[in-house]
Design an enzyme around this catalytic site. Structure first.
Site, PDB file in Angstrom:
ATOM      1  N   PHE A 142     -21.471   7.532   0.162  1.00 47.46           N
ATOM      2  CA  PHE A 142     -22.485   6.490  -1.127  1.00 47.46           C
ATOM      3  C   PHE A 142     -21.948   5.381  -0.819  1.00 47.46           C
ATOM      4  O   PHE A 142     -20.488   4.910  -1.270  1.00 47.46           O
ATOM      5  CB  PHE A 142     -22.378   6.438  -2.286  1.00 47.46           C
ATOM      6  N   ASP A 227     -14.673   0.782   1.577  1.00 50.48           N
ATOM      7  CA  ASP A 227     -14.903   0.437   0.607  1.00 50.48           C
ATOM      8  C   ASP A 227     -14.821   1.256  -0.532  1.00 50.48           C
ATOM      9  O   ASP A 227     -14.487   2.467  -1.464  1.00 50.48           O
ATOM     10  CB  ASP A 227     -16.208   0.939   0.349  1.00 50.48           C
ATOM     11  N   LYS A 256     -18.613  -4.472  -8.651  1.00 57.33           N
ATOM     12  CA  LYS A 256     -18.114  -3.543  -9.574  1.00 57.33           C
ATOM     13  C   LYS A 256     -17.583  -4.547 -10.410  1.00 57.33           C
ATOM     14  O   LYS A 256     -17.301  -5.325 -11.582  1.00 57.33           O
ATOM     15  CB  LYS A 256     -18.032  -1.770  -9.387  1.00 57.33           C
TER      16      LYS A 256
END
Length: 404
Positions: A142, A227, A256
């Site tokens: 993801f 990531d 984030k």
């Protein structure tokens, strides 16, 4: 649900696209690890907005930095310099050991930026024939929801009816270094991978996997792109998850928690070769690197390190993981995690994880299910031992509950 909550939910359903299926609670306030709904009920947040509020809700120092900067200057575009961008570059580079920084807004933008950059590096530095660059990714990945990214997803819900997709990606199993070795060709420019697969259900790779990956990428002149949008900035008990295996990525993606939940901020961190290929006009973002974003990110990084949140994540994560493993419930298939990135996977016969999350809500805990059978647990990094124990009591009661 009360009438007012039903009104909020109904209005949202009437006007909003139905691309989410939220738990039935309407939140209105947050502080630290706690959030309150519109009825005044308090909940322990065990999702942290997918790690975006790692520093806790409404951290006063990040808030103060945001308010102060908002009074001074919010946006200039990159057509002009601003007095927050250079200090942000300097501070994040010093913290992470990076050489170059590309500021963006969302995590997906950071991923897309990395894909563009490694392809450009492949053509201009490695010498890959134009149009033939290959990027290797992992099954069950993801990396975001843009059209470019979903093209190399293996999740049918993410891909179905969104094609056609861009070529240039190879998909291999996660945690399989042999598969990576076999997939690399002279045209391979990068291996894009999460240190821990978060959306897939907090899937950890075998011990030693990333050491092998690092060696393969170095040997074959392939850029290792990690990531760390969810795993980075303390979530796993280290500043970066790569540090658990003592490696360094060529390109690291952050987002984030980079803003502590106050503002969309992401960054591509790299060596000189990859980001050094970009020239004026070849890539950009109107909001990327704006002074408000940079001021917020600088404060978010300061409190993360100065207040010992990374070390606390390691301590409390170990306590939480051990406590979850001590729960004796026939519903539990496996407990796993690292730091405060944890998951409880249920046996299929236990039913969907969502009903357990709904039961937890009634006990004052907000958690989120993923892939039908898994409950993710990722509270803010400021959680205390008492709060961990409080959560464990309620989790134990819920996971042993008879839903028949």
């Amino acid at each position: 649900m009360s009438a007012s909550v039903i009104d909020f939910v109904a209005t949202e359903a009437r006007f909003g696209a139905h691309n989410y299926e939220p738990i039935g609670v309407v939140l209105s306030r947050g502080e630290g690890v706690w959030v309150w709904d519109t009825e005044g009920n308090r909940y322990l947040d065990c999702l942290s907005a997918y790690s975006a509020v790692s520093q806790g809700h409404c951290h006063p120092k990040i808030l103060a930095a945001m308010v102060e900067q908002a009074h001074r200057l919010t946006l200039t575009s990159r057509a002009f310099h601003n007095d927050q961008l250079a200090p942000f570059y300097e501070e994040i580079a010093a913290l992470t050991g990076s050489h170059k920084v590309l500021p963006m807004n969302s995590g997906a933008e950071a991923v897309e930026s990395a894909i563009k950059s490694v392809r450009k590096w492949g053509y201009e530095v490695k010498g890959v024939p134009d149009g033939q660059a290959e990027i290797i990714v992992c099954a069950n990945n993801f990396h975001g929801r843009t059209l470019g990214i979903v093209g190399f997803s293996t999740d049918p819900d993410t891909r179905t009816h969104f094609g056609p997709f861009a070529p240039g990606f190879k998909i291999i199993p996660f945690g399989d270094a042999t598969a990576l070795a076999e997939a690399i060709t002279p045209n391979t420019v990068a291996f894009l991978v999460e240190p821990i697969q978060g959306e897939a259900g907090v899937i950890l790779p075998p011990a030693g996997y990333f050491a092998e990956v690092r060696e393969l990428c170095t040997t074959n002149n392939v850029m290792l792109v990690l990531d760390e949008i969810q795993t980075g900035l303390g979530r796993t008990g280290k500043l970066l998850a790569e540090q658990h295996e003592g490696i360094e990525a060529d390109v690291t993606l952050l987002g984030k928690a980079l803003s502590g939940g106050f503002y969309p901020v992401s960054a591509v961190l790299s060596n000189n070769d990859v980001l050094g290929t970009l020239r004026p006009g070849q890539h950009g973002s109107t909001f990327g690197g704006n002074p408000l974003a940079c001021a917020v990110a600088r404060a978010a990084l300061r409190v993360l390190t100065e207040e010992g949140m990374i070390e606390n994540a390691a301590r409390q994560g170990a306590r939480f993981l051990e406590g979850l493993k001590d729960i004796r419930a026939n519903t539990i298939r496996e407990v796993r995690g690292r730091g405060l990135m944890l998951a409880v996977e249920l046996h299929p016969e236990a039913g969907r994880a969502r009903r357990y999350c709904e039961a937890l809500q009634s006990k004052g805990i907000l958690a989120k299910d993923t892939h039908e059978q898994t409950i993710r647990i990722a509270p803010p990094l400021v959680i205390t031992s008492d709060e961990v124990d409080w959560a464990l009591e309620r989790l134990a009661t819920t996971l042993t509950q008879d839903f028949s």
